[in-house]
Design an enzyme around this catalytic site. Structure first.
Site, PDB file in Angstrom:
ATOM      1  N   HIS A   1       0.769  -1.142   0.045  1.00 27.16           N
ATOM      2  CA  HIS A   1       0.030  -0.020   0.034  1.00 27.16           C
ATOM      3  C   HIS A   1       0.793   1.396   0.182  1.00 27.16           C
ATOM      4  O   HIS A   1       0.327   2.394  -0.288  1.00 27.16           O
ATOM      5  CB  HIS A   1      -0.944  -0.021   1.165  1.00 27.16           C
ATOM      6  CG  HIS A   1      -2.262   0.474   0.686  1.00 27.16           C
ATOM      7  ND1 HIS A   1      -2.974   0.361  -0.249  1.00 27.16           N
ATOM      8  CD2 HIS A   1      -3.441   0.301   1.612  1.00 27.16           C
ATOM      9  CE1 HIS A   1      -4.124   0.587  -0.207  1.00 27.16           C
ATOM     10  NE2 HIS A   1      -4.414   0.852   1.042  1.00 27.16           N
TER      11      HIS A   1
ATOM     12  N   ASN B   1      -6.910   6.771   4.095  1.00 28.79           N
ATOM     13  CA  ASN B   1      -8.155   6.867   3.967  1.00 28.79           C
ATOM     14  C   ASN B   1      -8.556   8.133   4.230  1.00 28.79           C
ATOM     15  O   ASN B   1      -9.712   8.588   3.794  1.00 28.79           O
ATOM     16  CB  ASN B   1      -9.128   5.984   5.056  1.00 28.79           C
ATOM     17  CG  ASN B   1      -9.100   4.516   4.794  1.00 28.79           C
ATOM     18  OD1 ASN B   1      -8.384   4.144   3.919  1.00 28.79           O
ATOM     19  ND2 ASN B   1      -9.784   3.680   5.465  1.00 28.79           N
TER      20      ASN B   1
END
Length: 207
Positions: free
Chosen positions: A24, A72
């Site tokens: 990620h 996020n």
């Protein structure tokens, strides 16, 4: 994005040593590789909720941003940076991991949807548009079928690259860093012709 337009490159990722080498965080990895090559260093910028590095000077200055908001909420940091520096959307490029592409593939686009990526979702939300350039960096997908992939997505993106993947990852990061220079010199379309056609593979060690 025309040649010479690029002013802000944002790598998406999660802050902290726990996530440093995870799939990620490949956007962070690319920016760290570029800063290291150019002799730049990152510094904390609380007002941007991120870490920032400056490369070059004057009209050729390029700023590298690693949001420290967690994936996020990446868009909050990007919005703050655009506002602080007075940059326009056509001066922005976002580096993001992509499970739909295998490791060794890149995809440069001038605009597009989030494609299920929470970091891009946040960016689109805070910018109020999908019209910003992004370079998707393939990390491969876990499993061969949709149910297996769904079950293993979190462990995959938050897992580290394997030792077998590291040589190919190194080649990918080199192409990303060189690709940023291509974008500066050639603009998005011409640079995309090169980057989108790459199909990198590990260097064979067999005799």
């Amino acid at each position: 994005m025309n040649r010479g337009d690029l002013r802000l490159v944002v790598g998406l990722g999660n802050p902290g040593n726990r996530y440093a080498n995870t799939r990620h965080n490949v956007g962070f990895m690319a920016l760290e590789r570029l800063a290291s090559r150019e002799g730049g260093g990152f510094r904390s910028m609380p007002k941007l909720q991120g870490q920032l590095a400056d490369l070059g000077s004057g009209d050729k200055r390029l700023r590298l941003l690693m949001p420290q908001t967690f994936m996020n909420d990446s868009g909050r940091s990007i919005r703050a940076a655009l506002d602080w520096f007075g940059f326009e959307l056509h001066q922005l490029l976002v580096l993001v991991d992509d499970m739909d592409l295998p490791l060794g593939r890149l995809r440069l686009r001038a605009r597009g949807s989030a494609g299920g990526h929470n970091g891009l979702k946040s960016t689109i939300q805070h910018l109020g548009t999908q019209d910003f350039a992004r370079l998707r960096i393939g990390i491969g997908a876990p499993g061969q079928n949709p149910s297996e992939r769904k079950a293993r997505t979190v462990s995959h993106v938050l897992g580290s690259f394997s030792r077998d993947e590291e040589p190919l990852l190194d080649k990918v990061l080199l192409e990303v860093v060189d690709g940023l220079e291509r974008i500066q010199l050639q603009g998005l379309d011409l640079a995309g012709n090169h980057l989108n056609g790459l199909q990198l593979a590990p260097t064979s060690t067999e005799e």
